[in-house]
Design a protein around this motif. Structure first.
Motif, PDB file in Angstrom:
ATOM      1  N   PHE A 298      13.517  66.611  64.590  1.00 41.07           N
ATOM      2  CA  PHE A 298      13.551  65.176  64.328  1.00 41.07           C
ATOM      3  C   PHE A 298      14.307  64.843  63.051  1.00 41.07           C
ATOM      4  N   PHE A 299      14.632  63.583  62.958  1.00 39.40           N
ATOM      5  CA  PHE A 299      15.381  63.071  61.804  1.00 39.40           C
ATOM      6  C   PHE A 299      14.801  61.702  61.438  1.00 39.40           C
ATOM      7  N   PHE A 300      14.150  61.637  60.273  1.00 39.57           N
ATOM      8  CA  PHE A 300      13.523  60.371  59.874  1.00 39.57           C
ATOM      9  C   PHE A 300      14.186  59.753  58.650  1.00 39.57           C
ATOM     10  N   ASN A 301      13.876  58.494  58.488  1.00 42.26           N
ATOM     11  CA  ASN A 301      14.319  57.699  57.350  1.00 42.26           C
ATOM     12  C   ASN A 301      13.217  57.717  56.307  1.00 42.26           C
ATOM     13  N   SER A 302      13.573  57.711  55.031  1.00 39.11           N
ATOM     14  CA  SER A 302      12.555  57.484  54.014  1.00 39.11           C
ATOM     15  C   SER A 302      12.965  56.257  53.230  1.00 39.11           C
ATOM     16  N   SER A 303      12.185  55.197  53.392  1.00 36.38           N
ATOM     17  CA  SER A 303      12.553  53.943  52.751  1.00 36.38           C
ATOM     18  C   SER A 303      11.679  53.690  51.524  1.00 36.38           C
ATOM     19  N   ILE A 304      11.633  52.473  51.072  1.00 37.95           N
ATOM     20  CA  ILE A 304      11.183  52.203  49.717  1.00 37.95           C
ATOM     21  C   ILE A 304       9.669  52.022  49.579  1.00 37.95           C
ATOM     22  N   ASN A 305       8.972  51.722  50.672  1.00 36.76           N
ATOM     23  CA  ASN A 305       7.517  51.560  50.548  1.00 36.76           C
ATOM     24  C   ASN A 305       6.873  52.955  50.574  1.00 36.76           C
ATOM     25  N   PHE A 306       6.630  53.466  49.402  1.00 34.91           N
ATOM     26  CA  PHE A 306       6.291  54.861  49.153  1.00 34.91           C
ATOM     27  C   PHE A 306       5.186  55.418  50.053  1.00 34.91           C
ATOM     28  N   PHE A 307       4.008  54.838  49.988  1.00 34.49           N
ATOM     29  CA  PHE A 307       2.870  55.397  50.718  1.00 34.49           C
ATOM     30  C   PHE A 307       3.040  55.263  52.233  1.00 34.49           C
ATOM     31  N   GLU A 308       3.670  54.175  52.633  1.00 40.82           N
ATOM     32  CA  GLU A 308       3.885  53.951  54.060  1.00 40.82           C
ATOM     33  C   GLU A 308       4.758  55.060  54.668  1.00 40.82           C
ATOM     34  N   GLU A 309       5.775  55.476  53.913  1.00 43.72           N
ATOM     35  CA  GLU A 309       6.671  56.518  54.423  1.00 43.72           C
ATOM     36  C   GLU A 309       5.938  57.849  54.576  1.00 43.72           C
ATOM     37  N   ILE A 310       5.137  58.172  53.572  1.00 38.65           N
ATOM     38  CA  ILE A 310       4.408  59.446  53.621  1.00 38.65           C
ATOM     39  C   ILE A 310       3.440  59.431  54.806  1.00 38.65           C
ATOM     40  N   ALA A 311       2.742  58.317  54.958  1.00 37.91           N
ATOM     41  CA  ALA A 311       1.784  58.198  56.063  1.00 37.91           C
ATOM     42  C   ALA A 311       2.498  58.314  57.410  1.00 37.91           C
ATOM     43  N   LYS A 312       3.689  57.733  57.478  1.00 39.38           N
ATOM     44  CA  LYS A 312       4.472  57.791  58.725  1.00 39.38           C
ATOM     45  C   LYS A 312       4.780  59.239  59.100  1.00 39.38           C
ATOM     46  N   MET A 313       5.175  60.026  58.116  1.00 47.06           N
ATOM     47  CA  MET A 313       5.563  61.419  58.397  1.00 47.06           C
ATOM     48  C   MET A 313       4.335  62.257  58.774  1.00 47.06           C
ATOM     49  N   ARG A 314       3.225  61.999  58.101  1.00 52.22           N
ATOM     50  CA  ARG A 314       1.993  62.728  58.436  1.00 52.22           C
ATOM     51  C   ARG A 314       1.546  62.358  59.856  1.00 52.22           C
ATOM     52  N   MET A 422      -4.412  57.241  51.793  1.00 46.47           N
ATOM     53  CA  MET A 422      -3.426  57.968  52.600  1.00 46.47           C
ATOM     54  C   MET A 422      -3.973  58.314  53.977  1.00 46.47           C
ATOM     55  N   GLU A 423      -5.221  58.757  54.028  1.00 45.62           N
ATOM     56  CA  GLU A 423      -5.785  59.126  55.334  1.00 45.62           C
ATOM     57  C   GLU A 423      -5.998  57.886  56.203  1.00 45.62           C
ATOM     58  N   TRP A 424      -6.424  56.779  55.572  1.00 48.68           N
ATOM     59  CA  TRP A 424      -6.599  55.532  56.323  1.00 48.68           C
ATOM     60  C   TRP A 424      -5.251  55.069  56.878  1.00 48.68           C
ATOM     61  N   LEU A 425      -4.229  55.113  56.013  1.00 45.09           N
ATOM     62  CA  LEU A 425      -2.915  54.611  56.410  1.00 45.09           C
ATOM     63  C   LEU A 425      -2.288  55.517  57.475  1.00 45.09           C
ATOM     64  N   THR A 426      -2.461  56.817  57.330  1.00 45.46           N
ATOM     65  CA  THR A 426      -1.943  57.751  58.342  1.00 45.46           C
ATOM     66  C   THR A 426      -2.536  57.402  59.700  1.00 45.46           C
ATOM     67  N   ASN A 427      -3.844  57.166  59.686  1.00 51.26           N
ATOM     68  CA  ASN A 427      -4.517  56.837  60.935  1.00 51.26           C
ATOM     69  C   ASN A 427      -4.052  55.494  61.499  1.00 51.26           C
ATOM     70  N   LYS A 428      -3.829  54.543  60.579  1.00 49.97           N
ATOM     71  CA  LYS A 428      -3.389  53.203  60.988  1.00 49.97           C
ATOM     72  C   LYS A 428      -1.994  53.282  61.616  1.00 49.97           C
ATOM     73  N   MET A 429      -1.117  54.063  61.018  1.00 47.21           N
ATOM     74  CA  MET A 429       0.234  54.218  61.561  1.00 47.21           C
ATOM     75  C   MET A 429       0.154  54.850  62.956  1.00 47.21           C
ATOM     76  N   GLU A 430      -0.719  55.829  63.081  1.00 42.69           N
ATOM     77  CA  GLU A 430      -0.903  56.491  64.376  1.00 42.69           C
ATOM     78  C   GLU A 430      -1.395  55.484  65.414  1.00 42.69           C
ATOM     79  N   GLU A 431      -2.337  54.659  65.008  1.00 44.69           N
ATOM     80  CA  GLU A 431      -2.902  53.665  65.926  1.00 44.69           C
ATOM     81  C   GLU A 431      -1.840  52.649  66.355  1.00 44.69           C
ATOM     82  N   GLU A 432      -1.061  52.166  65.386  1.00 44.97           N
ATOM     83  CA  GLU A 432      -0.038  51.158  65.707  1.00 44.97           C
ATOM     84  C   GLU A 432       1.055  51.768  66.597  1.00 44.97           C
ATOM     85  N   ALA A 433       1.410  53.011  66.339  1.00 45.81           N
ATOM     86  CA  ALA A 433       2.406  53.677  67.184  1.00 45.81           C
ATOM     87  C   ALA A 433       1.859  53.835  68.601  1.00 45.81           C
TER      88      ALA A 433
END
Lengths: 572, 148
Positions: A298-314, A422-433
């Motif tokens: 895979f090939f991802f983007n890392s943009s400026i909202n710091f925690f959101e990007e990390i959560a996205k990758m996790r 981070m764990e909440w946001l990781t889960n939230k990103m997973e849920e939204e995806a």
């Protein structure tokens, strides 16, 4: 009869169920006393505290925000579901690869650059192509006027690739080629050179991007209708699985989806949905998922909202592992590992006060590292305007070296694991995806969702919304809508001259007058017959065609005559 | 969005604008944002699709009788490709369609583009209102010429 619920719908319910809705009495006490009293005297400024995905961020996260099965879904690095990283010791075992993407002008220029990099110990080459090559037009096509060598190197025939790799032993390097629609042609050229060097294709390592679904979604570089390109990818997949085991025939890319305007959740969802499609395709072609899927990267983007990007990758790692195992029946843990390259965001860079871009890129690079990337390209500060100058590229590379060697950022695995937020946001990103996967499935799958323009419209809506938020001051870009300076000093930018164009056109003339027209005609005709027979694999015929010095456009025209072009659905 | 004395000019028929990315360039984020912004500003918006040739852009502009053609390129080929569009317009004596540009256009290229009649040439970070104002004023010139 009740309709069978799709996998993603069931999974979504499971993810939602991870949060126990118990009331946290001690948190309530804190809110009602300490926080309330403080807010009375501190005059807080209330923003809307939203990330790029529209997820509302709370003021404080506590133990109560951790998913109830955190141990299980987070796990250990190097173990399913790989939330904390694909390798047990991550950067202690192997630092991320600093893979800087480059390529410009004529094949001679690129050959010189590659040899320079190799002489400095670089073994991971990465090549950018110009627009005519990316769209499979010859350098003398009238559409190509003014574009030769502008955004990368031009390749019209095998001769150009021979010049690019002149004096380079393909058994000693791996090469990443950023090309999509004609990826099979460039792969064939690379293989042809390897064979001329006497190498077994199974010993040749490299990557082509070849992710055509994201082209229809975002980058818009295609030649044929989707089904034709997907058939070509199927053929690459089966050919490489059998004959070129180290060749990564696809790099599933969210980068361009994000740059086209998507949010982090949209990037996550649409990229993985593309990935799931390719897995299904491989299975349909009769391949064993544990044999071909480990080659998908895979090939991802890392943009400026710091925690959101990390959560996205996790979240990406967790989703991929879970779905590969549960839905696609993968048995080998390697098949379930999501490995990825990251590039910092081009869109986040500003034309205004360009040196500020160094800071933005640094923050984005940190997010990529904390997100567990396997390789990283950092953008240069002058890239909002043009291809980067050499000095700017050097700072971008130094940024990675400082992070890697001075800061201690890579000392421990997944340092943010276990953080309530981070764990909440990781889960939230997973849920939204997962909501998107559910919706896409109900539309008949990603291919239908792309052909109808749904995905593209979702992205256009997000980017327009973001633009309006910038104009309303709800989001800030320093130097653009806040801390603006008049009298910006102009920057020296890289200019590409016309020499490459002349050189390429002259070389093409020489190639055409020197080649055997009969063998070109025969190779193209054999390729046509292979295209017309669904059960045949086109790859051996493409390799024969490039060896006859047929041009990239001539080879692509065989498909153009059979399949025609593609007109994009209405997006706005 | 159109105010004051020009209001009557666009009362029957709103500003009609063609957005186009001639040349080989798929960076369409900006052009889609602008399409939505122009539409929200009350304009009639057409998009030329991907990879149109300069000839196709000019043909569409004429056939649709637009007021403004907005060209966008982010691949560095604007000096060749924008110029081709401007040359074609001049060859065909079209003076009631305005050309505006945008994308990644360095400051030092702007005077040359202006001299070809391509104005605006806005880069990333330009507020939508600035672009809409500029398009409106160029559309006003075009519309007055059409009515002449």
């Amino acid at each position: 009869m009740a309709e069978e619920q799709n996998y993603y719908h069931t999974k979504l319910e499971e993810i939602k169920g991870r949060f126990n809705e118990r009331e946290d009495k001690s948190l309530k006490r804190w809110r009602d006393t300490t926080l309330e009293q403080w807010e009375k005297i501190s005059n807080p400024v209330y923003g809307d505290y939203e990330n790029s995905s529209g997820i509302k961020i709370k003021d404080l996260y506590t133990e109560n925000d951790l998913p109830s099965d955190i141990q299980e879904i987070s796990g250990f690095p190097g173990e399913y579901p790989f939330t904390r990283g694909v390798y047990p010791n991550m950067y202690r075992g192997k630092l991320w690869t600093m893979r800087m993407f480059s390529g410009f002008g004529s094949p001679e220029d690129t050959n010189e650059r590659l040899k320079y990099l190799i002489s400095h110990g670089e073994t991971g080459l990465s090549i950018a192509f110009d627009m005519p090559t990316l769209y499979a037009y010859d350098c003398d096509n009238k559409k190509a006027v003014g574009e030769i060598g502008k955004c990368g190197v031009n390749v019209t025939t095998l001769k150009d690739m021979e010049v690019i790799f002149d004096g380079i032993d393909l058994s000693k390097v791996t090469t990443s080629m950023t090309i999509n629609a004609p990826a099979h042609v460039l792969t064939a050229m690379y293989f042809a050179i390897a064979q001329k060097q006497g190498l077994d294709l199974n010993s040749v390592g490299g990557t082509v991007q070849a992710d055509i679904l994201k082209e229809y979604i975002a980058q818009k570089e295609w030649i044929y209708p989707p089904e034709a390109h997907l058939r070509i990818i199927r053929d690459m997949m089966t050919f490489c699985t059998d004959h070129a085991r180290k060749w990564n025939y696809i790099s599933i890319s969210g980068y361009h989806i994000r740059e086209a305007g998507a949010s982090a959740v949209q990037e996550l969802a649409f990229t993985l949905a593309d990935g799931f499609y390719y897995v299904e395709m491989g299975k349909k072609a009769g391949l064993d998922v544990d044999k071909f899927a480990p080659r998908l990267s895979f090939f991802f983007n890392s943009s400026i909202n710091f925690f959101e990007e990390i959560a996205k990758m996790r979240a990406a790692r967790r989703i991929w592992a879970t779905v590969l195992k549960e839905k696609f029946g993968a048995k080998n843990p390697r098949t379930m590992m999501l490995r990825f390259h990251t590039q910092t965001s081009g869109y986040s860079l500003t034309w205004q006060q360009p040196l500020n871009n160094i800071i933005r890129t640094t923050v984005e690079a940190m997010a990529a590292i904390l997100g567990g990337t396997q390789s990283l390209h950092t953008n240069s500060y002058d890239e909002a305007m043009a291809l980067p100058t050499e000095d700017a590229v050097k700072i971008a590379l130094r940024t990675q070296q400082i992070l890697a060697e001075e800061t201690g950022i890579a000392d421990t695995v997944d340092p943010l694991g276990g953080s309530y937020y981070m764990e909440w946001l990781t889960n939230k990103m997973e849920e939204e995806a997962m909501k998107y996967f559910d919706k896409i499935e109900s539309m008949g799958g990603i291919l239908e969702a792309v052909k109808s323009g749904y995905i593209q419209r979702e992205i256009a809506a997000t980017s327009y919304r973001r633009q309006k938020r910038l104009e309303d001051g709800k989001e800030v870009m320093v130097g653009v809508n806040r801390h603006v300076e008049d009298n910006e000093k102009p920057l020296n930018i890289l200019r590409i001259g016309k020499e490459a164009e002349e050189r390429q056109i002259n070389r093409l003339k020489a190639v055409k007058s020197g080649r055997d027209e009969d063998s070109v005609r025969k190779a193209l005709n054999d390729l046509r017959n292979a295209f017309l027979d669904e059960n045949k694999n086109i790859m051996p015929y493409v390799i024969e065609a490039v060896k006859s010095y047929a041009t990239i456009e001539e080879i692509s025209n065989v498909g153009r005559e059979i399949y025609g072009g593609w007109k994009e659905p209405v997006i706005v | 969005m159109v105010d004051g004395k020009n209001q009557s000019l666009f009362k029957e028929k709103p500003i009609k604008i063609l957005l186009a990315k001639p040349g080989i360039d798929g960076h369409d984020r900006g052009v889609f944002v602008l399409a939505k912004a122009f539409r929200d500003a009350g304009m009639e918006v057409l998009y030329a699709g991907l990879l149109p040739t300069p000839e196709e852009v000019v043909d569409t502009a004429v056939n649709e009788d637009v007021d403004v053609v907005a060209l966008s390129l982010l691949n560095g080929a604007h000096m060749t490709v924008f110029k081709k569009v401007a040359d074609l317009m001049r060859e065909r004596n079209i003076d009631d369609i305005a050309l505006v540009g945008g994308g990644t256009i360095p400051d030092e290229d702007k005077p040359a583009l202006e001299s070809m009649g391509i104005t605006g040439n806005y880069g990333p970070g330009t507020p939508l209102a600035v672009i809409i104002d500029h398009v409106t004023s160029r559309a006003t010139e075009s519309r007055l010429r059409k009515l002449r």
